[in-house]
Design an enzyme around this catalytic site. Structure first.
Site, PDB file in Angstrom:
ATOM      1  N   TYR A 189     -34.480 -54.230  75.634  1.00 58.19           N
ATOM      2  CA  TYR A 189     -33.631 -53.091  75.973  1.00 58.19           C
ATOM      3  C   TYR A 189     -34.074 -51.842  75.219  1.00 58.19           C
ATOM      4  O   TYR A 189     -34.224 -50.765  75.800  1.00 58.19           O
ATOM      5  CB  TYR A 189     -32.175 -53.427  75.640  1.00 58.19           C
ATOM      6  CG  TYR A 189     -31.201 -52.309  75.888  1.00 58.19           C
ATOM      7  CD1 TYR A 189     -30.696 -52.077  77.173  1.00 58.19           C
ATOM      8  CD2 TYR A 189     -30.771 -51.481  74.857  1.00 58.19           C
ATOM      9  CE1 TYR A 189     -29.802 -51.047  77.412  1.00 58.19           C
ATOM     10  CE2 TYR A 189     -29.883 -50.451  75.082  1.00 58.19           C
ATOM     11  CZ  TYR A 189     -29.386 -50.239  76.365  1.00 58.19           C
ATOM     12  OH  TYR A 189     -28.500 -49.218  76.590  1.00 58.19           O
ATOM     13  N   LYS A 193     -35.575 -48.302  76.775  1.00 55.50           N
ATOM     14  CA  LYS A 193     -34.900 -47.019  76.583  1.00 55.50           C
ATOM     15  C   LYS A 193     -35.803 -46.014  75.858  1.00 55.50           C
ATOM     16  O   LYS A 193     -35.706 -44.804  76.095  1.00 55.50           O
ATOM     17  CB  LYS A 193     -33.593 -47.220  75.827  1.00 55.50           C
ATOM     18  CG  LYS A 193     -32.535 -47.979  76.636  1.00 55.50           C
ATOM     19  CD  LYS A 193     -32.192 -47.247  77.926  1.00 55.50           C
ATOM     20  CE  LYS A 193     -31.041 -47.892  78.667  1.00 55.50           C
ATOM     21  NZ  LYS A 193     -30.659 -47.161  79.901  1.00 55.50           N
TER      22      LYS A 193
END
Length: 284
Positions: A189, A193
Site C-alpha cells: 500500500y 501511494k
C-alpha cells in the site's frame, strides 16, 4: 501614474474562489467513505457530480443525503459502476461521462479516491497481492487520469492561466507514501501511494501548460468502513495510529472536503504538482 489592470481573479470575492460553479466533477470511489464525503463537498460547492465505484450500489443513507443536496440546488448527481483497473472499461465510461455532461456544466474536475488497503508483512505477501494493490491504487489512478486528460484535451484548448477555464485533478495518496507505517505492515500500500505522489508531479508537468492542474492529498488515518476491518483484525492498531498524531485522534472523511474542494477550485489556481499532507501531524 501607472495602473495595474485587474487580474482574472481580482474581481471575484474570496468565497467565490472556493466555489465550483458551472462544472461537473468526477469522483472515483464515490460510492462510499472518503469519495462520497468529497462528492458531498463538491455538491455543496455548486458542482454537478458523477460518482464511479466498484460497488453495485452506493452506500446509504449517505447517497440519498447527497441526492437531496443535489435536488435542492438544482444539480445533477449520477453514478456509474466501474473497475478503475480495467483499462477498456475506464475508457468507455469516461467517454460516456464526458459526452453526457451538461453543456452548461462541462467536466472540469476529478477526485480519485478509489483504492484498496493491504496489511500484510513483506514475507507474508504474494506477488498477486502486490499486483492487485498496484492495479487499483497506482494503475487505476493512471488509467483514470489518462482517460480524463484525453477527453478533456479533445474538447478544450486553454493554457494554465487563472480563470481561463482549465481543469483540476486531485489524486489520493497517503501519509504512508511519505513515511514508513510503524503501526502496521503495509509495504504494498505504501509503495503504491508513493507512486501516486510522483504521478501527480509527473502528470502536472505534462499537462499544466495545456490547462490541467494535477495535485494530490495525503490523508492520515481515516475512520471508514474499509479501515474498520483492519482495526478489528489488529487489536491496538487504532490506538497506536491515534497516538502517533499530534491531534491525538483519527480523522473522518468530512475533514477532506475542504482540502479537495480547494484544489479543485480557482482558489488553488497557482498550486500544481503539489501533495498536501492532511494527517493530523502523523508525519511531523
Amino acid at each position: 501614474m501607472t495602473t495595474i489592470a485587474p487580474t482574472p481573479l481580482s474581481t471575484q470575492a474570496t468565497p467565490a474562489l472556493f466555489s465550483l460553479p458551472h462544472c461537473t466533477v468526477i469522483v472515483s470511489g464515490g460510492g462510499r467513505g472518503l469519495g462520497l464525503s468529497v462528492a458531498r463537498g463538491c455538491l455543496e460547492a455548486g458542482a454537478h457530480v458523477v460518482g464511479i465505484d466498484l460497488l453495485s450500489l452506493p452506500t446509504e443513507p449517505e447517497w440519498s443525503e447527497c441526492q437531496a443536496i443535489a435536488k435542492a440546488s438544482g444539480l445533477r448527481l449520477s453514478y456509474h459502476v466501474l473497475d478503475v483497473s480495467n483499462a477498456e472499461a475506464v475508457d468507455v465510461t469516461f467517454a460516456k461521462i464526458f459526452k453526457e455532461a451538461p453543456e452548461h456544466a462541462p467536466i472540469k474536475g476529478m477526485f480519485l479516491a478509489a483504492g484498496v488497503p493491504s496489511s500484510l508483512s513483506v514475507l507474508n505477501s504474494s506477488i498477486e497481492m502486490w499486483r492487485k494493490v498496484f492495479d487499483v491504487n497506482a494503475a487505476g489512478s493512471f488509467l483514470c487520469c489518462k482517460a480524463f486528460a484525453r477527453e478533456w484535451l479533445d474538447r478544450n484548448k486553454v493554457d494554465g492561466s487563472p480563470g481561463a477555464g482549465g481543469a483540476s485533478i486531485v489524486l489520493t495518496a497517503s501519509v504512508a507514501g511519505h513515511v514508513a507505517n510503524r503501526q502496521i505492515p503495509c509495504s504494498a500500500y505504501s509503495a503504491s501511494k508513493a507512486a501516486v505522489i510522483h504521478m501527480a508531479k509527473s502528470f502536472a508537468a505534462e499537462w499544466g501548460r495545456l490547462g490541467i492542474r494535477v495535485n494530490a492529498i495525503s490523508p492520515g488515518y481515516i475512520k471508514t468502513v474499509m479501515t474498520a476491518g483492519i482495526v478489528a483484525a489488529r487489536p491496538g492498531y487504532e490506538e497506536a495510529m491515534v497516538n502517533s498524531t499530534l491531534l491525538g485522534r483519527a480523522s473522518t472523511g468530512d475533514e477532506y472536503r475542504g482540502p479537495v474542494v480547494f484544489l479543485l477550485s480557482e482558489a488553488s489556481s497557482f498550486v500544481i504538482g503539489a501533495d498536501i499532507v492532511v494527517d493530523g501531524g502523523h508525519a511531523a
